[in-house]
Design an enzyme around this catalytic site. Sequence first.
Site, PDB file in Angstrom:
ATOM      1  N   ASN A  15      17.698 -48.251  19.225  1.00 45.92           N
ATOM      2  CA  ASN A  15      18.985 -47.760  19.811  1.00 45.92           C
ATOM      3  C   ASN A  15      18.888 -46.429  20.362  1.00 45.92           C
ATOM      4  O   ASN A  15      18.662 -45.496  19.552  1.00 45.92           O
ATOM      5  CB  ASN A  15      19.863 -47.654  18.425  1.00 45.92           C
ATOM      6  CG  ASN A  15      21.413 -47.205  18.763  1.00 45.92           C
ATOM      7  OD1 ASN A  15      21.553 -46.875  20.118  1.00 45.92           O
ATOM      8  ND2 ASN A  15      22.180 -46.825  17.894  1.00 45.92           N
ATOM      9  N   TRP A  16      18.817 -46.336  21.621  1.00 47.57           N
ATOM     10  CA  TRP A  16      18.688 -45.239  22.378  1.00 47.57           C
ATOM     11  C   TRP A  16      19.889 -44.077  22.398  1.00 47.57           C
ATOM     12  O   TRP A  16      19.669 -42.898  22.583  1.00 47.57           O
ATOM     13  CB  TRP A  16      18.404 -45.190  23.727  1.00 47.57           C
ATOM     14  CG  TRP A  16      16.751 -45.947  24.016  1.00 47.57           C
ATOM     15  CD1 TRP A  16      16.141 -46.371  22.998  1.00 47.57           C
ATOM     16  CD2 TRP A  16      16.485 -46.266  25.264  1.00 47.57           C
ATOM     17  NE1 TRP A  16      15.015 -46.970  23.667  1.00 47.57           N
ATOM     18  CE2 TRP A  16      15.169 -46.878  25.190  1.00 47.57           C
ATOM     19  CE3 TRP A  16      16.805 -46.129  26.736  1.00 47.57           C
ATOM     20  CZ2 TRP A  16      14.271 -47.355  26.233  1.00 47.57           C
ATOM     21  CZ3 TRP A  16      15.989 -46.500  27.663  1.00 47.57           C
ATOM     22  CH2 TRP A  16      15.011 -46.975  27.496  1.00 47.57           C
ATOM     23  N   LYS A  17      20.995 -44.807  21.847  1.00 47.72           N
ATOM     24  CA  LYS A  17      22.244 -43.856  21.667  1.00 47.72           C
ATOM     25  C   LYS A  17      22.661 -43.346  22.981  1.00 47.72           C
ATOM     26  O   LYS A  17      22.309 -43.841  24.104  1.00 47.72           O
ATOM     27  CB  LYS A  17      22.016 -42.711  20.772  1.00 47.72           C
ATOM     28  CG  LYS A  17      21.722 -43.661  19.230  1.00 47.72           C
ATOM     29  CD  LYS A  17      21.864 -42.597  17.926  1.00 47.72           C
ATOM     30  CE  LYS A  17      21.359 -43.413  16.789  1.00 47.72           C
ATOM     31  NZ  LYS A  17      21.644 -42.416  15.554  1.00 47.72           N
ATOM     32  N   HIS A 103      28.670 -49.301  14.407  1.00 48.05           N
ATOM     33  CA  HIS A 103      27.657 -48.120  13.877  1.00 48.05           C
ATOM     34  C   HIS A 103      28.520 -47.061  13.349  1.00 48.05           C
ATOM     35  O   HIS A 103      29.492 -46.830  13.781  1.00 48.05           O
ATOM     36  CB  HIS A 103      27.002 -47.543  15.285  1.00 48.05           C
ATOM     37  CG  HIS A 103      25.711 -46.602  15.053  1.00 48.05           C
ATOM     38  ND1 HIS A 103      25.969 -45.265  14.638  1.00 48.05           N
ATOM     39  CD2 HIS A 103      24.373 -47.087  14.577  1.00 48.05           C
ATOM     40  CE1 HIS A 103      24.705 -45.008  14.478  1.00 48.05           C
ATOM     41  NE2 HIS A 103      23.560 -45.971  14.517  1.00 48.05           N
ATOM     42  N   GLU A 105      28.242 -44.008  13.796  1.00 50.64           N
ATOM     43  CA  GLU A 105      28.745 -42.963  14.718  1.00 50.64           C
ATOM     44  C   GLU A 105      29.888 -43.360  15.515  1.00 50.64           C
ATOM     45  O   GLU A 105      30.765 -42.468  15.840  1.00 50.64           O
ATOM     46  CB  GLU A 105      27.511 -42.551  15.844  1.00 50.64           C
ATOM     47  CG  GLU A 105      26.437 -41.912  14.965  1.00 50.64           C
ATOM     48  CD  GLU A 105      25.184 -41.920  15.560  1.00 50.64           C
ATOM     49  OE1 GLU A 105      24.971 -42.680  16.636  1.00 50.64           O
ATOM     50  OE2 GLU A 105      24.073 -41.560  14.805  1.00 50.64           O
ATOM     51  N   GLU A 173      22.584 -49.172   7.122  1.00 52.11           N
ATOM     52  CA  GLU A 173      22.123 -47.795   7.912  1.00 52.11           C
ATOM     53  C   GLU A 173      22.990 -46.676   6.947  1.00 52.11           C
ATOM     54  O   GLU A 173      24.199 -46.357   7.018  1.00 52.11           O
ATOM     55  CB  GLU A 173      22.735 -47.622   9.214  1.00 52.11           C
ATOM     56  CG  GLU A 173      21.842 -48.579  10.145  1.00 52.11           C
ATOM     57  CD  GLU A 173      21.811 -47.876  11.514  1.00 52.11           C
ATOM     58  OE1 GLU A 173      20.532 -47.658  11.865  1.00 52.11           O
ATOM     59  OE2 GLU A 173      23.004 -47.422  12.255  1.00 52.11           O
ATOM     60  N   GLY A 179      19.183 -39.809  11.351  1.00 56.99           N
ATOM     61  CA  GLY A 179      18.689 -38.619  11.957  1.00 56.99           C
ATOM     62  C   GLY A 179      18.513 -37.506  11.055  1.00 56.99           C
ATOM     63  O   GLY A 179      18.389 -36.346  11.479  1.00 56.99           O
ATOM     64  N   SER A 218      16.436 -42.979   9.839  1.00 56.70           N
ATOM     65  CA  SER A 218      15.145 -42.231   9.970  1.00 56.70           C
ATOM     66  C   SER A 218      13.686 -43.041   9.733  1.00 56.70           C
ATOM     67  O   SER A 218      12.837 -42.691   9.249  1.00 56.70           O
ATOM     68  CB  SER A 218      15.327 -41.158   8.767  1.00 56.70           C
ATOM     69  OG  SER A 218      16.045 -40.256   9.132  1.00 56.70           O
ATOM     70  N   GLY A 239      16.675 -45.206  15.631  1.00 56.35           N
ATOM     71  CA  GLY A 239      17.258 -44.331  16.600  1.00 56.35           C
ATOM     72  C   GLY A 239      16.131 -43.475  17.247  1.00 56.35           C
ATOM     73  O   GLY A 239      15.612 -43.863  18.091  1.00 56.35           O
ATOM     74  N   GLY A 240      16.225 -42.189  16.902  1.00 57.16           N
ATOM     75  CA  GLY A 240      15.436 -41.160  17.186  1.00 57.16           C
ATOM     76  C   GLY A 240      13.781 -41.417  17.696  1.00 57.16           C
ATOM     77  O   GLY A 240      13.244 -41.305  18.627  1.00 57.16           O
TER      78      GLY A 240
HETATM   79  P1  13P Z   1      17.523 -42.485  13.394  1.00 53.83           P
HETATM   80  O1  13P Z   1      16.501 -43.448  13.465  1.00 53.83           O
HETATM   81  O2  13P Z   1      17.586 -41.405  14.313  1.00 53.83           O
HETATM   82  O3  13P Z   1      17.793 -41.931  11.976  1.00 53.83           O
HETATM   83  O4  13P Z   1      18.863 -43.448  13.614  1.00 53.83           O
HETATM   84  C1  13P Z   1      19.132 -44.368  13.125  1.00 53.83           C
HETATM   85  C2  13P Z   1      20.440 -45.174  13.864  1.00 53.83           C
HETATM   86  O5  13P Z   1      21.439 -44.792  13.639  1.00 53.83           O
HETATM   87  C3  13P Z   1      20.063 -46.584  14.438  1.00 53.83           C
HETATM   88  O6  13P Z   1      21.199 -47.183  14.846  1.00 53.83           O
END
Ligand code: 13P
Length: 256
Positions: A15-17, A103, A105, A173, A179, A218, A239-240
């Site tokens: 997930n590149w956000k 998600h 977010e 999640e 993050g 994470s 994510g990251g």
């Molecule tokens: P991180 O891997 O950056 O913690 O993000 C997780 C996430 O929200 C994937 O959708």
Amino acid sequence: MTPASRSRRPLLIANWKMNGLHADGIERARALAAHVGGAEAIDGDIVVCPPATLLFALRAVFAGSGVALGGQDCHAQAEGAHTGDVSAPMLSDAGCSHVIVGHSERRAGHGEGDEQVAAKAAAAHAAGLTAIVCVGESAADRDAGHALTVIGRQVGGSLPEGAAPANTVVAYEPVWAIGTGRTPGPADIEAAHRQVRAGWERRFSGGGDALRVLYGGSVSARNAGEILAVPGVDGVLVGGASLSADAFWQICQACR
Ligand code: 13P
């Protein structure tokens, strides 16, 4: 391992956000496609969810590579006066087979609740997409001892009629792990995934054994092996660390 759990092929999702302009998105996708096409094949499915602006370009990069494309959200309607939104048929048209809905977010930043998430998942299904439905407790929920209750409630409310293991994946999640570099311990992840499957069983009177339940929050090249080894974890949502093709590929290799 039971026959049912063996049938749950690992699923690794990037997930590149809201990260990536055209040039660096293409470069990262090419690097990942090169890894996937290299000698060290993995026994799992890979999906990349880039920003919507990059979907058409990445479809060309990933063509024939085995890497699937996903959207990061979709509207519950197929079309109409919804400025700034993207619909599930549009994602399908751009080459997506998957879409993330619910998600944290989106839940926190856009006020989306379970009912809206379920409507989005239904829209994804109607467009032939696999819905990646996210659930997870906040730090306050966990500190209050309510983590499993919140997970059960979100699973019960965020899955639409017609959801099946063939068109739906649930990603656990925990909000406090996203993050932050903090992750739950293996026992907590196992309990959460068991709760997701139990919530599915309650909602649909069975079928939970075939459901793929992913962990997200994470995930890194360092901890992926341990997390993927937890019973009931069928993959990861990253994510990251997915913003580096090399780091994401190392995570993918941890499922071998
Ligand atoms: P991180 O891997 O950056 O913690 O993000 C997780 C996430 O929200 C994937 O959708």
